[in-house]
Design a protein around this motif. Structure first.
Motif, PDB file in Angstrom:
ATOM      1  N   UNK A   1      12.227  28.082  -8.220  1.00 15.43           N
ATOM      2  CA  UNK A   1      13.237  27.548  -7.176  1.00 15.43           C
ATOM      3  C   UNK A   1      13.449  26.208  -7.064  1.00 15.43           C
ATOM      4  N   UNK A   2      14.720  25.771  -6.841  1.00 15.52           N
ATOM      5  CA  UNK A   2      14.916  24.371  -6.613  1.00 15.52           C
ATOM      6  C   UNK A   2      14.321  23.832  -5.145  1.00 15.52           C
ATOM      7  N   UNK A   3      13.798  22.737  -5.128  1.00 16.34           N
ATOM      8  CA  UNK A   3      13.678  22.029  -3.875  1.00 16.34           C
ATOM      9  C   UNK A   3      14.356  21.067  -3.623  1.00 16.34           C
ATOM     10  N   UNK A   4      15.366  20.667  -4.377  1.00 14.73           N
ATOM     11  CA  UNK A   4      16.295  19.598  -4.400  1.00 14.73           C
ATOM     12  C   UNK A   4      17.426  20.119  -3.380  1.00 14.73           C
ATOM     13  N   UNK A   5      17.813  19.313  -2.443  1.00 15.79           N
ATOM     14  CA  UNK A   5      18.806  19.580  -1.481  1.00 15.79           C
ATOM     15  C   UNK A   5      20.224  19.807  -2.030  1.00 15.79           C
ATOM     16  N   UNK A   6      20.966  20.518  -1.244  1.00 18.94           N
ATOM     17  CA  UNK A   6      22.098  21.306  -1.757  1.00 18.94           C
ATOM     18  C   UNK A   6      23.213  21.180  -0.798  1.00 18.94           C
ATOM     19  N   UNK A   7      24.404  21.042  -1.046  1.00 17.33           N
ATOM     20  CA  UNK A   7      25.536  21.311  -0.069  1.00 17.33           C
ATOM     21  C   UNK A   7      25.840  22.828   0.354  1.00 17.33           C
ATOM     22  N   UNK A   8      25.405  23.851  -0.516  1.00 17.96           N
ATOM     23  CA  UNK A   8      25.422  24.939  -0.117  1.00 17.96           C
ATOM     24  C   UNK A   8      24.455  25.438   0.929  1.00 17.96           C
ATOM     25  N   UNK A   9      23.472  24.597   1.311  1.00 20.17           N
ATOM     26  CA  UNK A   9      22.477  24.811   2.630  1.00 20.17           C
ATOM     27  C   UNK A   9      23.394  24.832   3.754  1.00 20.17           C
ATOM     28  N   UNK A  10      23.110  25.718   4.705  1.00 24.52           N
ATOM     29  CA  UNK A  10      23.929  25.554   6.077  1.00 24.52           C
ATOM     30  C   UNK A  10      23.330  24.463   6.535  1.00 24.52           C
ATOM     31  N   UNK A  11      24.090  23.787   7.569  1.00 17.01           N
ATOM     32  CA  UNK A  11      23.945  22.459   8.294  1.00 17.01           C
ATOM     33  C   UNK A  11      22.875  22.881   9.036  1.00 17.01           C
ATOM     34  N   UNK A  12      21.756  21.751   8.872  1.00 24.21           N
ATOM     35  CA  UNK A  12      20.528  21.981   9.830  1.00 24.21           C
ATOM     36  C   UNK A  12      19.171  22.671   9.201  1.00 24.21           C
ATOM     37  N   UNK A  13      19.678  23.133   7.823  1.00 25.76           N
ATOM     38  CA  UNK A  13      18.426  24.054   7.164  1.00 25.76           C
ATOM     39  C   UNK A  13      18.103  23.197   6.032  1.00 25.76           C
ATOM     40  N   UNK A  14      18.241  22.040   5.553  1.00 24.94           N
ATOM     41  CA  UNK A  14      17.424  21.271   4.615  1.00 24.94           C
ATOM     42  C   UNK A  14      17.248  19.758   5.073  1.00 24.94           C
ATOM     43  N   UNK A  15      16.747  18.943   4.240  1.00 24.49           N
ATOM     44  CA  UNK A  15      16.315  17.629   4.554  1.00 24.49           C
ATOM     45  C   UNK A  15      17.460  16.699   4.530  1.00 24.49           C
ATOM     46  N   UNK A  16      18.472  17.164   3.715  1.00 23.86           N
ATOM     47  CA  UNK A  16      19.558  16.280   3.981  1.00 23.86           C
ATOM     48  C   UNK A  16      19.967  15.482   5.229  1.00 23.86           C
TER      49      UNK A  16
END
Length: 371
Positions: A1-16
């Motif tokens: 499973x990737x740990x690279x941030x993704x735009x598919x992540x909902x807002x506020x659920x990744x380190x972006x």
């Protein structure tokens, strides 16, 4: 499973956007011995991983344009993928308009599986050339062709069944859609990226009349305005469903003092400036400093470089900052040492002020992993 941030992540659920991600770019332009250049740059990416960089980026250009020696990223990044374990691997950028989009999807999907989900797929229209018509996929309407290629690429990454046939595209990799980045200065293309829910990657320097020292600040402000428009359209289209992701590339050359940095950079960039002057991109009657400023190039000690970066309004709007020393030409070992100084001495000065600027802009987003 990737740990690279993704735009598919909902807002506020990744380190972006919660910390400044930092990458480094190489143009594979050190010298003409491509066998050595390819192997040396794999070694560079290994060292970047050891230094703690989040990502390593490669320039992908056809016809040895600007001495960038890599026309296709797949084999090279495959070698880098099996030689590293953590660092993200980015294309800056893959000129998708010259490729068969389905074949490209197959290639990048294999590469992403090989790297365990570490690919950051920068996509662009390619450095303009009067020779692109040699490619069978080339079409004169680059803007429309670009959007069509990305749509087809994503259709293929979804593992879609071929219309009128019985086969489905393999291997599928829908997660890559969230790690795509449009590289363009065209505002309509930037809006297309936002509406499509994919990322944005910004070039290092301007074009045409923007390539003068006096126009440098205006170029940076134009890019900042482009990012603001990208974020506006992205939020309007996706709300909290997806997360915007902005990557900015900048040329930064560290030295013991600002004067020493300029002297060294001026010598090491002489070949590039001569070439740029021949094609009308640099005024060779200008001082070395002004020639470098025309490339939006920064140099200096750690504090001077941090100040220069933070004076650029684009940086506060950026989620990932990709640094490099091009157009300066150095050996791989010299390049790795410059990369070390940037990540260990310059970035620690940039990150706190970047974070404070983000808070003022209302861009700070708490991470709620698993929410």
């Amino acid at each position: 499973m990737t740990t690279t941030p993704s735009t598919l992540d909902p807002l506020g659920t990744s380190e972006i956007g919660t910390r400044l991600r930092v990458g480094f770019i190489t143009h594979l332009d050190q010298h003409a011995d491509v066998t050595t250049v390819y192997r040396d740059n794999v070694r560079l990416i290994q060292q970047l991983e050891q230094l703690g960089y989040d990502s390593a980026w490669i320039a992908t250009r056809h016809f040895f344009s600007g001495w960038a020696a890599l026309p296709s990223p797949y084999t090279f990044l495959g070698a880098a993928a099996i030689s590293t374990s953590r660092i993200a691997l980015g294309t800056a950028v893959l000129p998708i308009v010259l490729d068969d989009a389905v074949r490209a999807a197959e290639e990048v999907s294999v590469l992403d599986h090989l790297s365990h989900g570490r690919v950051l797929l920068g996509l662009g229209k390619g450095v303009p050339s009067d020779s692109f018509h040699v490619f069978e996929a080339w079409k004169p309407d680059r803007d429309r062709n670009f959007e069509e290629k990305i749509d087809t690429l994503n259709w293929a990454l979804a593992g879609s069944r071929v219309e009128g046939g019985t086969a489905s595209i393999w291997p599928e990799n829908e997660a890559l859609v969230g790690r795509e980045f449009v590289g363009s200065s065209n505002i309509d293309t930037i809006r297309y990226a936002a509406r499509s829910g994919i990322g944005l990657i910004l070039e290092r320097f301007g074009n045409g009349p923007e390539r003068t020292p006096a126009a440098r600040a205006g170029f940076q402000e134009r890019q900042a305005a482009s990012v603001r428009e990208y974020r506006r359209v992205f939020a309007e289209t996706w709300g909290a469903e997806r997360t915007p992701y902005v990557i900015t590339s900048r040329s930064t050359f560290p030295g013991a003092t600002t004067a020493q940095a300029l002297a060294e950079a001026g010598d090491a960039a002489a070949r590039w400036n001569e070439y740029a002057g021949q094609i009308g991109r640099t005024d060779l009657t200008q001082s070395r400093a002004d020639q470098l400023l025309s490339d939006n190039f920064a140099w200096g000690d750690a504090e001077a470089l941090a100040d220069d970066l933070l004076a650029d309004p684009t940086i506060a709007l950026t989620d990932e900052l990709v640094l490099g020393i091009h157009p300066v030409t150095h050996t791989i070992d010299e390049t790795a040492e410059k990369a070390r100084i940037l990540i260990e001495e310059v970035v620690p000065l940039v990150e706190p002020r970047w974070r404070a600027a983000r808070e003022e802009l209302g861009l700070a987003t708490p991470v709620e992993v698993g929410a």
